[in-house]
Design an enzyme around this catalytic site. Structure first.
Site, PDB file in Angstrom:
ATOM      1  N   ALA A  11      -0.429  -1.744   4.889  1.00 43.17           N
ATOM      2  CA  ALA A  11      -1.092  -0.436   5.082  1.00 43.17           C
ATOM      3  C   ALA A  11      -1.999  -0.196   3.881  1.00 43.17           C
ATOM      4  N   HIS A  20       8.779  38.438   3.276  1.00 37.83           N
ATOM      5  CA  HIS A  20       9.939  38.010   2.493  1.00 37.83           C
ATOM      6  C   HIS A  20      11.154  37.934   3.398  1.00 37.83           C
ATOM      7  N   GLU A  48       2.109  -1.343  -4.554  1.00 36.41           N
ATOM      8  CA  GLU A  48       0.823  -0.640  -4.659  1.00 36.41           C
ATOM      9  C   GLU A  48      -0.007  -1.281  -5.773  1.00 36.41           C
ATOM     10  N   GLY A  68       0.813  -1.210   0.000  1.00 32.90           N
ATOM     11  CA  GLY A  68       0.000   0.000   0.000  1.00 32.90           C
ATOM     12  C   GLY A  68       0.847   1.261   0.000  1.00 32.90           C
ATOM     13  N   ALA A  69       0.813   2.002  -1.135  1.00 33.56           N
ATOM     14  CA  ALA A  69       1.554   3.284  -1.202  1.00 33.56           C
ATOM     15  C   ALA A  69       0.611   4.432  -0.867  1.00 33.56           C
ATOM     16  N   GLY A  70      -0.121   4.291   0.257  1.00 32.54           N
ATOM     17  CA  GLY A  70      -1.005   5.367   0.724  1.00 32.54           C
ATOM     18  C   GLY A  70      -0.257   6.187   1.765  1.00 32.54           C
ATOM     19  N   ASP A 129     -13.871   8.734  12.472  1.00 36.36           N
ATOM     20  CA  ASP A 129     -13.589   7.650  11.524  1.00 36.36           C
ATOM     21  C   ASP A 129     -14.717   6.619  11.419  1.00 36.36           C
ATOM     22  N   ILE A 159      -0.017   5.966   5.130  1.00 32.58           N
ATOM     23  CA  ILE A 159       0.784   5.267   6.143  1.00 32.58           C
ATOM     24  C   ILE A 159       2.011   4.624   5.500  1.00 32.58           C
TER      25      ILE A 159
HETATM   26  P1  FAD Z   1      -9.963   6.730  16.939  1.00 32.86           P
HETATM   27  O1  FAD Z   1      -8.796   7.617  17.056  1.00 32.86           O
HETATM   28  O2  FAD Z   1      -9.786   5.412  16.288  1.00 32.86           O
HETATM   29  O3  FAD Z   1     -10.499   6.540  18.421  1.00 32.86           O
HETATM   30  C1  FAD Z   1     -11.570   5.710  18.732  1.00 32.86           C
HETATM   31  C2  FAD Z   1     -11.441   5.319  20.187  1.00 32.86           C
HETATM   32  O4  FAD Z   1     -12.632   4.648  20.581  1.00 32.86           O
HETATM   33  C3  FAD Z   1     -10.306   4.337  20.461  1.00 32.86           C
HETATM   34  O5  FAD Z   1      -9.637   4.721  21.638  1.00 32.86           O
HETATM   35  C4  FAD Z   1     -11.013   3.004  20.649  1.00 32.86           C
HETATM   36  O6  FAD Z   1     -10.301   2.108  21.483  1.00 32.86           O
HETATM   37  C5  FAD Z   1     -12.299   3.465  21.287  1.00 32.86           C
HETATM   38  N1  FAD Z   1     -13.437   2.557  21.117  1.00 32.86           N
HETATM   39  C6  FAD Z   1     -13.879   1.931  20.003  1.00 32.86           C
HETATM   40  N2  FAD Z   1     -15.019   1.254  20.253  1.00 32.86           N
HETATM   41  C7  FAD Z   1     -15.292   1.464  21.554  1.00 32.86           C
HETATM   42  C8  FAD Z   1     -16.327   1.044  22.407  1.00 32.86           C
HETATM   43  N3  FAD Z   1     -17.330   0.281  21.964  1.00 32.86           N
HETATM   44  N4  FAD Z   1     -16.291   1.418  23.710  1.00 32.86           N
HETATM   45  C9  FAD Z   1     -15.290   2.203  24.187  1.00 32.86           C
HETATM   46  N5  FAD Z   1     -14.293   2.653  23.423  1.00 32.86           N
HETATM   47  C10 FAD Z   1     -14.296   2.296  22.118  1.00 32.86           C
HETATM   48  N6  FAD Z   1      -4.870  11.794  10.806  1.00 32.86           N
HETATM   49  C11 FAD Z   1      -4.509  13.075  10.645  1.00 32.86           C
HETATM   50  O7  FAD Z   1      -5.377  13.939  10.529  1.00 32.86           O
HETATM   51  N7  FAD Z   1      -3.197  13.449  10.601  1.00 32.86           N
HETATM   52  C12 FAD Z   1      -2.200  12.547  10.702  1.00 32.86           C
HETATM   53  O8  FAD Z   1      -1.018  12.908  10.663  1.00 32.86           O
HETATM   54  C13 FAD Z   1      -2.534  11.186  10.877  1.00 32.86           C
HETATM   55  N8  FAD Z   1      -1.578  10.245  10.985  1.00 32.86           N
HETATM   56  C14 FAD Z   1      -1.933   8.947  11.170  1.00 32.86           C
HETATM   57  C15 FAD Z   1      -0.922   8.002  11.241  1.00 32.86           C
HETATM   58  C16 FAD Z   1      -1.244   6.669  11.406  1.00 32.86           C
HETATM   59  C17 FAD Z   1      -0.138   5.646  11.507  1.00 32.86           C
HETATM   60  C18 FAD Z   1      -2.615   6.274  11.526  1.00 32.86           C
HETATM   61  C19 FAD Z   1      -2.983   4.842  11.756  1.00 32.86           C
HETATM   62  C20 FAD Z   1      -3.631   7.215  11.445  1.00 32.86           C
HETATM   63  C21 FAD Z   1      -3.294   8.560  11.247  1.00 32.86           C
HETATM   64  N9  FAD Z   1      -4.276   9.539  11.127  1.00 32.86           N
HETATM   65  C22 FAD Z   1      -3.916  10.837  10.933  1.00 32.86           C
HETATM   66  C23 FAD Z   1      -5.706   9.206  11.206  1.00 32.86           C
HETATM   67  C24 FAD Z   1      -6.254   9.516  12.610  1.00 32.86           C
HETATM   68  O9  FAD Z   1      -5.501   8.786  13.552  1.00 32.86           O
HETATM   69  C25 FAD Z   1      -7.716   9.150  12.680  1.00 32.86           C
HETATM   70  O10 FAD Z   1      -8.435   9.801  11.654  1.00 32.86           O
HETATM   71  C26 FAD Z   1      -8.293   9.559  14.027  1.00 32.86           C
HETATM   72  O11 FAD Z   1      -7.614   8.934  15.088  1.00 32.86           O
HETATM   73  C27 FAD Z   1      -9.777   9.204  14.102  1.00 32.86           C
HETATM   74  O12 FAD Z   1     -10.298   9.648  15.319  1.00 32.86           O
HETATM   75  P2  FAD Z   1     -11.580   8.968  15.971  1.00 32.86           P
HETATM   76  O13 FAD Z   1     -11.763   9.640  17.276  1.00 32.86           O
HETATM   77  O14 FAD Z   1     -12.679   8.953  15.005  1.00 32.86           O
HETATM   78  O15 FAD Z   1     -11.173   7.435  16.187  1.00 32.86           O
HETATM   79  P1  NAD Z   2      -4.701   4.728   2.284  1.00 33.10           P
HETATM   80  O1  NAD Z   2      -6.096   4.585   1.846  1.00 33.10           O
HETATM   81  O2  NAD Z   2      -4.108   6.076   2.403  1.00 33.10           O
HETATM   82  O3  NAD Z   2      -3.747   3.904   1.305  1.00 33.10           O
HETATM   83  C1  NAD Z   2      -3.907   2.541   1.083  1.00 33.10           C
HETATM   84  C2  NAD Z   2      -3.203   2.199  -0.224  1.00 33.10           C
HETATM   85  O4  NAD Z   2      -3.169   0.800  -0.339  1.00 33.10           O
HETATM   86  C3  NAD Z   2      -3.948   2.728  -1.447  1.00 33.10           C
HETATM   87  O5  NAD Z   2      -3.038   3.365  -2.304  1.00 33.10           O
HETATM   88  C4  NAD Z   2      -4.549   1.476  -2.062  1.00 33.10           C
HETATM   89  O6  NAD Z   2      -4.660   1.558  -3.471  1.00 33.10           O
HETATM   90  C5  NAD Z   2      -3.522   0.430  -1.660  1.00 33.10           C
HETATM   91  N1  NAD Z   2      -4.031  -0.942  -1.605  1.00 33.10           N
HETATM   92  C6  NAD Z   2      -5.240  -1.353  -1.157  1.00 33.10           C
HETATM   93  N2  NAD Z   2      -5.324  -2.703  -1.218  1.00 33.10           N
HETATM   94  C7  NAD Z   2      -4.119  -3.143  -1.704  1.00 33.10           C
HETATM   95  C8  NAD Z   2      -3.575  -4.425  -1.986  1.00 33.10           C
HETATM   96  N3  NAD Z   2      -4.274  -5.531  -1.758  1.00 33.10           N
HETATM   97  N4  NAD Z   2      -2.318  -4.501  -2.478  1.00 33.10           N
HETATM   98  C9  NAD Z   2      -1.586  -3.368  -2.692  1.00 33.10           C
HETATM   99  N5  NAD Z   2      -2.064  -2.124  -2.443  1.00 33.10           N
HETATM  100  C10 NAD Z   2      -3.306  -2.011  -1.948  1.00 33.10           C
HETATM  101  O7  NAD Z   2      -4.613   3.918   3.669  1.00 33.10           O
HETATM  102  P2  NAD Z   2      -3.488   3.854   4.773  1.00 33.10           P
HETATM  103  O8  NAD Z   2      -2.192   4.334   4.274  1.00 33.10           O
HETATM  104  O9  NAD Z   2      -3.607   2.501   5.376  1.00 33.10           O
HETATM  105  O10 NAD Z   2      -4.019   4.894   5.826  1.00 33.10           O
HETATM  106  C11 NAD Z   2      -5.347   4.776   6.340  1.00 33.10           C
HETATM  107  C12 NAD Z   2      -5.924   6.112   6.594  1.00 33.10           C
HETATM  108  O11 NAD Z   2      -5.355   6.677   7.770  1.00 33.10           O
HETATM  109  C13 NAD Z   2      -5.640   7.148   5.513  1.00 33.10           C
HETATM  110  O12 NAD Z   2      -6.520   7.050   4.432  1.00 33.10           O
HETATM  111  C14 NAD Z   2      -5.843   8.412   6.248  1.00 33.10           C
HETATM  112  O13 NAD Z   2      -7.221   8.675   6.303  1.00 33.10           O
HETATM  113  C15 NAD Z   2      -5.336   8.078   7.639  1.00 33.10           C
HETATM  114  N6  NAD Z   2      -3.945   8.575   7.788  1.00 33.10           N
HETATM  115  C16 NAD Z   2      -3.719   9.909   7.628  1.00 33.10           C
HETATM  116  C17 NAD Z   2      -2.442  10.401   7.735  1.00 33.10           C
HETATM  117  C18 NAD Z   2      -2.205  11.864   7.531  1.00 33.10           C
HETATM  118  O14 NAD Z   2      -3.159  12.625   7.560  1.00 33.10           O
HETATM  119  N7  NAD Z   2      -0.955  12.305   7.333  1.00 33.10           N
HETATM  120  C19 NAD Z   2      -1.374   9.552   7.991  1.00 33.10           C
HETATM  121  C20 NAD Z   2      -1.632   8.198   8.120  1.00 33.10           C
HETATM  122  C21 NAD Z   2      -2.944   7.723   8.026  1.00 33.10           C
END
Ligand code: FAD
Ligand code: NAD
Length: 474
Positions: A276, A451, A211, A188-190, A319, A192
């Site tokens: 990812a 600037h 990807e 996955g070249a998304g 989310d 993450i």
């Molecule tokens: P979450 O953060 O997933 O939180 C949900 C919480 O609810 C969790 O603590 C979970 O344990 C809890 N929960 C779930 N079900 C229950 C239940 N039934 N009872 C009690 N608790 C429960 N987004 C950005 O905007 N910028 C970034 O730089 C960025 N970087 C990221 C990097 C990575 C590696 C990843 C994986 C994601 C990244 N994201 C980034 C995405 C971002 O983390 C999510 O969009 C964000 O955390 C979503 O927030 P949320 O509150 O909806 O859910």
């Molecule tokens: P992503 O949707 O960004 O990228 C997933 C990639 O995997 C896509 O390019 C897709 O075409 C590819 N893919 C899907 N199935 C595949 C397969 N079977 N084989 C090869 N490639 C495949 O998802 P992610 O990177 O897992 O991140 C999840 C989400 O977390 C992001 O969409 C974003 O919403 C959030 N996130 C945000 C940030 C940020 O804001 N900087 C950072 C990390 C994560």
């Protein structure tokens, strides 16, 4: 008798904790139920973002950037270093400290705002009651006039590459390697894949990204994606497009990955494999019988444009509902719902949600891409300006990248702004503000920009829409 609240939030991630704090600020008696446990087994508020997402990934990106600069980019400044080394344990330890600081900080904010915090899994029952199952097996039920569902998302698992936490990992695993893997595979070249692939590449791993799609960063503007792909390639990230992975087998601590592309079938051997391929809404065990809340085929809680589920007093944010999976989207939905509950006018403008990818160079955008304008038959004009012509970028020795402004051909209203380059994660805010205020390219062009700053690229790109950028030869 169960405890009664005005608002109960299920989920203490970015969407949930913003909703809870804002509701409490507005005088509503609020509780938040979250079940995330940190490395020490204790409650760690802040969800994915603070524990294994936004914050820890940026901590690791920063550490690896410092190391990469030290080993690759200092010489040009006349600074020589010898024997630079990375201690992964210290780097990961620093990341863990930052995580603890922030997850603890949410707990402190809850106390300061008098949000009652429950540690356990919350389940919505009929009539806005919430059953909480604590980690020790005890259950209790609380109730409220309003319940906000904010249960977030989890990584998608591929059936042929199940996470084992050792050789095949998700984002959490890739933030916790105890040494630099010699060969790291990424599916996955998304966002993450690129961010965490960059971390380990900068520290010395050979990184191959597989990807499935034929286009790189299909969601970004094509001009920006092209420059980003070129820069990532220069850094040694081996991104293979159109690669359909069919198998990942762990043999003697190595992962053998089979994929097919236009040239046929191949197998590559890695020491670690990061999967990812996107995230899915998490709603398992969230809803009891007969709540009336609908979940779609992707597990997302169904809501309208006001984040209302259609059931009186039940809302969904972040989310676990439709829309981009971004922390700041969740923040704003949480605040908007709390304000709506309190009788105010909560609102989120989904057209101006910025995207940022924290690679080097960074990638950022807001609004429509050129391809979207074409597909929607919107007449448009564009202006580009490269960082290579910006004095500050040259002084910083960070000249890769460009800013592109897309404006309506007739009204000049800004439709989208796309960037790849140094610090564009910060520069994009100006474009968001301009779009939020329904600004035109002319508005951006007439604003005085300091600037020498990188923001001059935005200024000149806006002037270039009208073919009057100053520092361009052609
Ligand atoms: P979450 O953060 O997933 O939180 C949900 C919480 O609810 C969790 O603590 C979970 O344990 C809890 N929960 C779930 N079900 C229950 C239940 N039934 N009872 C009690 N608790 C429960 N987004 C950005 O905007 N910028 C970034 O730089 C960025 N970087 C990221 C990097 C990575 C590696 C990843 C994986 C994601 C990244 N994201 C980034 C995405 C971002 O983390 C999510 O969009 C964000 O955390 C979503 O927030 P949320 O509150 O909806 O859910
Ligand atoms: P992503 O949707 O960004 O990228 C997933 C990639 O995997 C896509 O390019 C897709 O075409 C590819 N893919 C899907 N199935 C595949 C397969 N079977 N084989 C090869 N490639 C495949 O998802 P992610 O990177 O897992 O991140 C999840 C989400 O977390 C992001 O969409 C974003 O919403 C959030 N996130 C945000 C940030 C940020 O804001 N900087 C950072 C990390 C994560």
């Amino acid at each position: 008798m169960s405890d009664k609240f005005d608002v109960i939030v299920i989920g203490g991630g970015p969407a949930g904790y913003h909703a809870a704090i804002r509701a409490a600020q507005l005088g509503l008696k609020t509780a938040c139920v979250d079940n995330y446990a940190g490395k020490d087994g204790k409650q760690a508020l802040g969800g994915t973002c603070l524990n294994v997402g936004c914050i820890p990934s940026k901590a690791m990106l920063d550490s690896s950037k410092q190391f990469h600069n030290l080993t690759h980019n200092f010489e040009v400044h006349g600074i020589t270093t010898k024997g630079a080394a990375i201690d992964v344990k210290t780097m990961v330890g620093r990341k863990d400290k930052i995580v603890k600081q922030f997850t603890g900080g949410v707990g402190t904010l809850f106390k300061a705002n008098k949000v009652a915090s429950y540690f356990g899994k919350g389940k919505l029952l009929k009539d806005n009651r919430v059953e909480i199952a604590a980690p020790d097996g005890k259950t209790e039920t609380i109730e409220a006039a309003n319940v906000i569902l904010a249960s977030g998302s989890v990584p998608i698992e591929l059936p042929f590459a199940k996470f084992d936490g050792k050789a095949i990992v998700d984002n959490a695993g890739a933030l916790d390697f105890d040494a630099v893997p010699k060969r790291l595979g990424v599916i996955g070249a998304g966002v993450i894949g690129l961010e965490l692939g960059s971390v380990w590449k900068r520290l010395g791993a050979e990184v191959v990204v597989l990807e499935a799609l034929p286009d790189f960063l299909a969601a970004a503007d094509a001009d920006i994606a092209k420059i980003a792909a070129r820069e990532f390639k220069k850094q040694g990230l081996d991104i293979k497009l159109g690669a359909k992975v069919s198998k990942a087998e762990v043999k003697k601590n190595e992962v053998h990955v089979t994929y097919a592309d236009k040239d046929g079938e191949h197998t590559i051997v890695f020491d670690k494999l990061l999967v990812a391929v996107g995230r899915r809404a998490y709603s398992e065990g969230l809803l009891g019988e007969g709540t009336g809340v609908k979940v779609d085929e992707r597990g997302r809680v169904v809501v309208d444009e006001h984040c209302w589920t259609g059931v009186p007093g039940v809302w969904g944010v972040g989310d676990c509902v439709r829309g981009p999976m971004l922390a700041h989207k969740g923040f704003e939905e949480g605040i908007a719902v709390a304000e709506t509950i309190a009788g105010k006018a909560g609102h989120v403008n989904v057209d101006t949600i910025p995207w940022v990818i924290y690679t080097e160079p960074e990638v950022a955008w807001v609004g429509k891409t050129e391809a979207q304008c074409k597909a929607e038959n919107i007449p448009y004009k564009t202006g580009h300006f490269p960082f290579a012509a910006v004095g500050r970028a040259v002084a910083m020795n960070e000249t890769a990248g460009t800013v592109k402004v897309i404006a309506h051909a007739e009204t000049d209203r800004i439709l989208g702004v796309h960037m790849v380059g140094p610090n564009v994660s910060e520069l994009i805010a100006e474009a968001v503000v301009a779009m939020e205020f329904k600004g035109s390219a002319e508005d951006l062009a007439r604003i005085v920009h300091a600037h020498p700053t990188l923001s001059e690229a935005v200024h000149e790109a806006a002037m270039a829409v009208d073919k009057r950028a100053i520092h361009r030869f052609g």
